[in-house]
Design a protein around this motif. Structure first.
Motif, PDB file in Angstrom:
ATOM      1  N   PHE A  29       1.620 -19.381   6.134  1.00  0.00           N
ATOM      2  CA  PHE A  29       2.456 -18.244   5.766  1.00  0.00           C
ATOM      3  C   PHE A  29       3.870 -18.350   6.315  1.00  0.00           C
ATOM      4  O   PHE A  29       4.534 -17.338   6.583  1.00  0.00           O
ATOM      5  CB  PHE A  29       1.780 -16.944   6.180  1.00  0.00           C
ATOM      6  N   THR A  30       4.328 -19.577   6.440  1.00  0.00           N
ATOM      7  CA  THR A  30       5.723 -19.786   6.784  1.00  0.00           C
ATOM      8  C   THR A  30       6.593 -19.249   5.659  1.00  0.00           C
ATOM      9  O   THR A  30       6.298 -19.438   4.487  1.00  0.00           O
ATOM     10  CB  THR A  30       5.986 -21.296   6.963  1.00  0.00           C
ATOM     11  N   ASN A  31       7.639 -18.557   6.021  1.00  0.00           N
ATOM     12  CA  ASN A  31       8.587 -17.988   5.052  1.00  0.00           C
ATOM     13  C   ASN A  31       8.003 -16.839   4.230  1.00  0.00           C
ATOM     14  O   ASN A  31       8.526 -16.498   3.170  1.00  0.00           O
ATOM     15  CB  ASN A  31       9.141 -19.059   4.111  1.00  0.00           C
ATOM     16  N   TYR A  32       6.934 -16.265   4.689  1.00  0.00           N
ATOM     17  CA  TYR A  32       6.352 -15.110   4.020  1.00  0.00           C
ATOM     18  C   TYR A  32       6.658 -13.855   4.822  1.00  0.00           C
ATOM     19  O   TYR A  32       6.373 -13.786   6.012  1.00  0.00           O
ATOM     20  CB  TYR A  32       4.826 -15.258   3.919  1.00  0.00           C
ATOM     21  N   ASP A  33       7.199 -12.846   4.156  1.00  0.00           N
ATOM     22  CA  ASP A  33       7.271 -11.527   4.769  1.00  0.00           C
ATOM     23  C   ASP A  33       5.882 -10.873   4.675  1.00  0.00           C
ATOM     24  O   ASP A  33       5.083 -11.197   3.797  1.00  0.00           O
ATOM     25  CB  ASP A  33       8.287 -10.641   4.056  1.00  0.00           C
ATOM     26  N   MET A  34       5.649  -9.951   5.570  1.00  0.00           N
ATOM     27  CA  MET A  34       4.382  -9.208   5.565  1.00  0.00           C
ATOM     28  C   MET A  34       4.691  -7.723   5.671  1.00  0.00           C
ATOM     29  O   MET A  34       5.718  -7.346   6.246  1.00  0.00           O
ATOM     30  CB  MET A  34       3.482  -9.657   6.717  1.00  0.00           C
ATOM     31  N   GLY A  35       3.814  -6.912   5.135  1.00  0.00           N
ATOM     32  CA  GLY A  35       4.116  -5.492   5.176  1.00  0.00           C
ATOM     33  C   GLY A  35       2.917  -4.615   4.874  1.00  0.00           C
ATOM     34  O   GLY A  35       1.813  -5.115   4.637  1.00  0.00           O
ATOM     35  N   TRP A  36       3.161  -3.327   4.902  1.00  0.00           N
ATOM     36  CA  TRP A  36       2.146  -2.318   4.619  1.00  0.00           C
ATOM     37  C   TRP A  36       2.682  -1.340   3.582  1.00  0.00           C
ATOM     38  O   TRP A  36       3.856  -0.933   3.617  1.00  0.00           O
ATOM     39  CB  TRP A  36       1.775  -1.555   5.893  1.00  0.00           C
ATOM     40  N   PHE A  37       1.786  -0.949   2.698  1.00  0.00           N
ATOM     41  CA  PHE A  37       2.035   0.099   1.720  1.00  0.00           C
ATOM     42  C   PHE A  37       0.878   1.088   1.822  1.00  0.00           C
ATOM     43  O   PHE A  37      -0.144   0.794   2.441  1.00  0.00           O
ATOM     44  CB  PHE A  37       2.092  -0.491   0.303  1.00  0.00           C
ATOM     45  N   ARG A  38       1.055   2.231   1.198  1.00  0.00           N
ATOM     46  CA  ARG A  38      -0.048   3.186   1.168  1.00  0.00           C
ATOM     47  C   ARG A  38      -0.066   3.926  -0.156  1.00  0.00           C
ATOM     48  O   ARG A  38       0.960   4.032  -0.842  1.00  0.00           O
ATOM     49  CB  ARG A  38       0.058   4.171   2.328  1.00  0.00           C
TER      50      ARG A  38
END
Length: 123
Positions: A29-38
C-alpha cells in the motif's frame, strides 16, 4: 486482491469513545491514502477522515474535527479511527477506504472498500 477488514464498532453511550481498526491486505500500500467514511440510514455515504502516504497528513470532516483522530500503521497496513465524545448523530455504518493515490484526486469509483462496521450511539 485487496481486502479490507474493519472491526471495533459496537453500541456505546453518548459521550463515550470507540476505536475502529481496518486491516488491509492483498498488495503493498505504498502511495495509497487511507480513510474512513460513514453512512447513516437513508443518507449518502459521507467523508469522515483521511490520512495520506507517506507524509501522514490528515483531513477531517468539519463535524468530526477535535473529536475523531485518524492514524495508520504502515508496517501493519492498518488504519485506525479513534472516536471520542460520541453523539447519537454519529450512529452509522463506518467504512474503511483505501485509495490508489491521493484521496484528493482519485475518483471514488476506484476506491477499495471494507464491508463496514456498525457504530450505534445511544442517548
Amino acid at each position: 486482491q485487496v481486502q479490507l477488514v474493519e472491526s471495533g464498532g459496537r453500541l456505546v453511550q453518548a459521550g463515550g469513545s470507540l476505536r475502529l481498526s481496518c486491516a488491509a491486505s492483498g498488495r503493498t500500500f505504498t502511495n495509497y491514502d487511507m480513510g474512513w467514511f460513514r453512512q447513516a440510514p437513508g443518507k449518502d455515504r459521507e467523508f469522515v477522515a483521511a490520512i495520506s502516504w507517506p507524509s501522514g497528513s490528515t483531513a477531517y470532516a468539519d463535524s468530526m474535527k477535535g473529536r475523531f483522530t485518524i492514524s495508520r500503521d504502515n508496517a501493519k497496513n492498518t488504519v485506525y479511527l479513534q472516536m471520542n465524545s460520541l453523539k447519537p448523530e454519529d450512529t452509522a455504518v463506518y467504512y474503511c477506504a483505501v485509495v490508489p493515490g491521493s484521496m484528493r484526486t482519485v475518483d471514488r469509483a476506484r476506491y477499495y472498500w471494507g464491508q463496514g462496521t456498525q457504530v450505534t450511539v445511544s442517548s
